[in-house]
Design a protein around this motif. Structure first.
Motif, PDB file in Angstrom:
ATOM      1  N   UNK A 222       0.833  -1.199   0.000  1.00  0.00           N
ATOM      2  CA  UNK A 222       0.000   0.000   0.000  1.00  0.00           C
ATOM      3  C   UNK A 222       0.873   1.256   0.000  1.00  0.00           C
ATOM      4  N   UNK A 223       1.942   1.246   0.807  1.00  0.00           N
ATOM      5  CA  UNK A 223       2.864   2.382   0.851  1.00  0.00           C
ATOM      6  C   UNK A 223       3.528   2.579  -0.518  1.00  0.00           C
ATOM      7  N   UNK A 224       3.937   1.463  -1.134  1.00  0.00           N
ATOM      8  CA  UNK A 224       4.588   1.540  -2.441  1.00  0.00           C
ATOM      9  C   UNK A 224       3.640   2.117  -3.500  1.00  0.00           C
ATOM     10  N   UNK A 225       2.382   1.683  -3.484  1.00  0.00           N
ATOM     11  CA  UNK A 225       1.404   2.154  -4.465  1.00  0.00           C
ATOM     12  C   UNK A 225       1.082   3.628  -4.256  1.00  0.00           C
ATOM     13  N   UNK A 226       1.063   4.063  -3.013  1.00  0.00           N
ATOM     14  CA  UNK A 226       0.822   5.484  -2.737  1.00  0.00           C
ATOM     15  C   UNK A 226       1.929   6.329  -3.351  1.00  0.00           C
ATOM     16  N   UNK A 227       3.178   5.890  -3.190  1.00  0.00           N
ATOM     17  CA  UNK A 227       4.296   6.637  -3.778  1.00  0.00           C
ATOM     18  C   UNK A 227       4.228   6.577  -5.302  1.00  0.00           C
ATOM     19  N   UNK A 228       4.023   5.376  -5.847  1.00  0.00           N
ATOM     20  CA  UNK A 228       4.003   5.218  -7.303  1.00  0.00           C
ATOM     21  C   UNK A 228       2.819   5.943  -7.935  1.00  0.00           C
ATOM     22  N   UNK A 229       1.675   5.920  -7.256  1.00  0.00           N
ATOM     23  CA  UNK A 229       0.486   6.560  -7.811  1.00  0.00           C
ATOM     24  C   UNK A 229       0.502   8.072  -7.695  1.00  0.00           C
ATOM     25  N   UNK A 230       0.841   8.575  -6.499  1.00  0.00           N
ATOM     26  CA  UNK A 230       0.801  10.016  -6.278  1.00  0.00           C
ATOM     27  C   UNK A 230       2.062  10.731  -6.766  1.00  0.00           C
ATOM     28  N   UNK A 231       3.221  10.182  -6.421  1.00  0.00           N
ATOM     29  CA  UNK A 231       4.481  10.861  -6.780  1.00  0.00           C
ATOM     30  C   UNK A 231       4.962  10.481  -8.174  1.00  0.00           C
ATOM     31  N   UNK A 232       5.137   9.176  -8.398  1.00  0.00           N
ATOM     32  CA  UNK A 232       5.759   8.725  -9.643  1.00  0.00           C
ATOM     33  C   UNK A 232       4.845   8.842 -10.854  1.00  0.00           C
ATOM     34  N   UNK A 233       3.539   8.864 -10.646  1.00  0.00           N
ATOM     35  CA  UNK A 233       2.612   8.998 -11.782  1.00  0.00           C
ATOM     36  C   UNK A 233       2.035  10.414 -11.874  1.00  0.00           C
ATOM     37  N   UNK A 234       1.357  10.856 -10.813  1.00  0.00           N
ATOM     38  CA  UNK A 234       0.671  12.147 -10.844  1.00  0.00           C
ATOM     39  C   UNK A 234       1.645  13.326 -10.843  1.00  0.00           C
ATOM     40  N   UNK A 235       2.455  13.441  -9.786  1.00  0.00           N
ATOM     41  CA  UNK A 235       3.375  14.578  -9.668  1.00  0.00           C
ATOM     42  C   UNK A 235       4.410  14.561 -10.793  1.00  0.00           C
ATOM     43  N   UNK A 236       4.913  13.358 -11.114  1.00  0.00           N
ATOM     44  CA  UNK A 236       5.910  13.234 -12.173  1.00  0.00           C
ATOM     45  C   UNK A 236       5.357  13.709 -13.516  1.00  0.00           C
ATOM     46  N   UNK A 237       4.118  13.349 -13.825  1.00  0.00           N
ATOM     47  CA  UNK A 237       3.501  13.768 -15.090  1.00  0.00           C
ATOM     48  C   UNK A 237       3.329  15.287 -15.140  1.00  0.00           C
ATOM     49  N   UNK A 238       2.926  15.876 -14.016  1.00  0.00           N
ATOM     50  CA  UNK A 238       2.767  17.331 -13.957  1.00  0.00           C
ATOM     51  C   UNK A 238       4.105  18.038 -14.183  1.00  0.00           C
ATOM     52  N   UNK A 239       5.153  17.539 -13.524  1.00  0.00           N
ATOM     53  CA  UNK A 239       6.480  18.142 -13.655  1.00  0.00           C
ATOM     54  C   UNK A 239       7.023  18.003 -15.076  1.00  0.00           C
ATOM     55  N   UNK A 240       6.833  16.811 -15.645  1.00  0.00           N
ATOM     56  CA  UNK A 240       7.326  16.564 -17.001  1.00  0.00           C
ATOM     57  C   UNK A 240       6.621  17.446 -18.021  1.00  0.00           C
ATOM     58  N   UNK A 241       5.300  17.518 -17.926  1.00  0.00           N
ATOM     59  CA  UNK A 241       4.544  18.341 -18.867  1.00  0.00           C
ATOM     60  C   UNK A 241       4.898  19.819 -18.723  1.00  0.00           C
ATOM     61  N   UNK A 242       5.150  20.249 -17.485  1.00  0.00           N
ATOM     62  CA  UNK A 242       5.537  21.647 -17.264  1.00  0.00           C
ATOM     63  C   UNK A 242       6.902  21.932 -17.896  1.00  0.00           C
ATOM     64  N   UNK A 243       7.863  21.047 -17.648  1.00  0.00           N
ATOM     65  CA  UNK A 243       9.203  21.238 -18.208  1.00  0.00           C
ATOM     66  C   UNK A 243       9.174  21.257 -19.732  1.00  0.00           C
TER      67      UNK A 243
END
Length: 318
Positions: A222-243
Motif C-alpha cells: 500500500x505504501x509503495x502504491x501510494x508513492x508510485x500513484x501520487x508521486x511517480x505517476x501524478x506529480x511526475x507527469x505534472x512536472x514533465x509536462x511543465x518542463x
C-alpha cells in the motif's frame, strides 16, 4: 525565478522521483504482478487528480474533441511506454532493457528535429551521447546475457523507448494548445483505463479475479502504491509536462538518465547495495553528459571572446 529555471527544477525533481520509484517498484512487485501494479498505481493517481479537479477553484472543461486531440499523447505515455516495457521485461533482462532505454534522448533528438524543427549544438549532441554511454556502460559491466528469446523482449523495450521519445516531442507541441492540468488529466485517465483493462483481462484468463485486490491488504504494498500513484505517476507527469512546455524536448529527455544515478545511490542508502568502480564511472559520464546538454560552455567562451574584442575595438576608437 525565471521560467527556464523553474523548468530545470521541475526536470530535476521529476528525475529524482523516477529514480526513487524503482525502490517502491521492487516492493510492489514482491506482492503483485506488473500489470496489477500498473493498474493500482494509475487508479490511485486518477482518483487523486479527479479529487483535485472537484475541489479546485478552476474546473476543467474537457470535451470529446479535446480527448481525441490528447489521446495520441496518452497512448504514447503512459499507456504505450509502460505496457511495452512490462511485456518486454518478461522476455529480457533489466540490464538489456536499461541499455536500450538509454537511447530515449537520442531518439528524442531525431524526432524533435523532424517534427518540431528543434536544433541541438555539437556540445549537446556529445552530452546526450555521453550520458547514454554512461547508462550503457553501467549495465554492460553488470553483465548482459543475450538469448534467442530476448530478441522479442529487446524489440518491445525499443518500442517503449520510441513511445517515450514520441511523448517528449508531442507533449512539447501540444503544450502550446492545452493547459498542464488538461494534458495530465487525460494522460492519467487513459493510463487508468488501459492498465485496469489489461490487468483484469489477465486475471479473467487465469481465473484469478478474486486476487486482484488482495495486495492492498499488505501495508508495504500500500505504501509503495501510494508513492508510485501520487508521486511517480501524478506529480511526475505534472512536472514533465511543465518542463516540456518551456524547454526543448531534447533537453528534458536527457534528465531521465539522471534518474539512473539517483536509483543507483538510493540503492546504496536504503538497500545497503554496494557501488563498484564501473557504477561510479558510469554515473560520472551521465552527470557530465547531463550538464553538457544544459550549460552552453562553448557559447559562453565565444561570447567572452567577442566581449574582449569589443573592448579592444573600443579602446582603439578612443
Amino acid at each position: 525565478m525565471t521560467a527556464s529555471k523553474k523548468a530545470y527544477t521541475a526536470a530535476v525533481l521529476q528525475a529524482s522521483i523516477i529514480g526513487l520509484s524503482f525502490l517502491f517498484v521492487k516492493v510492489a512487485l514482491a506482492e503483485a504482478g506488473p500489470l496489477d501494479v500498473l493498474a493500482h498505481r494509475f487508479t490511485l493517481s486518477f482518483l487523486a487528480m479527479s479529487l483535485m479537479m472537484l475541489i479546485g477553484h478552476k474546473r476543467l472543461k474537457i470535451t470529446w474533441k479535446d480527448i481525441k486531440a490528447l489521446l495520441p499523447l496518452a497512448l504514447l505515455y503512459p499507456a504505450g511506454f509502460f505496457a511495452f516495457q512490462a511485456f518486454g521485461l518478461f522476455y529480457t533482462s533489466s540490464s538489456e532493457a536499461g541499455i536500450i532505454q538509454a537511447s530515449i534522448p537520442v531518439i528524442t533528438v531525431i524526432l524533435a528535429s523532424w517534427f518540431l524543427g528543434e536544433t541541438t549544438t555539437l556540445q549537446q549532441k556529445i552530452g546526450i551521447l555521453l550520458s547514454a554511454s554512461g547508462v550503457a556502460f553501467m549495465f554492460l559491466m553488470k553483465g548482459v546475457s543475450l538469448s534467442q528469446s530476448s530478441l522479442l523482449g529487446g524489440i518491445l523495450i525499443f518500442i517503449s523507448a520510441i513511445a517515450s521519445a514520441g511523448y517528449n516531442v508531442l507533449a512539447r507541441k501540444i503544450s502550446k494548445r492545452y493547459s498542464l492540468m488538461e494534458m495530465t488529466y487525460v494522460m492519467l485517465s487513459i493510463g487508468f483505463v488501459v492498465f485496469n483493462v489489461l490487468a483484469l483481462t489477465q486475471h479473467a484468463f487465469n481465473h484469478s479475479m478474486d486476487t486482484f485486490l488482495v495486495p492492498y491488504g499488505k501495508p508495504a504494498y500500500l505504501l509503495a502504491i501510494v508513492y508510485l500513484g501520487l508521486c511517480s505517476s501524478l506529480v511526475s507527469a505534472l512536472l514533465s509536462n511543465y518542463a516540456l512546455s518551456i524547454l526543448k524536448a531534447s533537453q528534458v529527455s536527457v534528465f531521465m538518465h539522471l534518474a539512473t544515478v539517483i536509483t543507483l545511490f538510493s540503492g546504496v542508502l536504503f538497500l545497503q547495495e554496494t557501488l563498484s568502480a564501473s557504477d561510479i564511472g558510469g554515473a560520472l559520464l551521465i552527470l557530465l553528459g547531463v550538464f553538457g546538454t544544459q550549460i552552453p560552455l562553448f557559447k559562453k567562451r565565444e561570447s567572452h571572446a567577442q566581449l574582449k574584442q569589443v573592448k579592444k575595438e573600443g579602446v582603439g576608437i578612443r
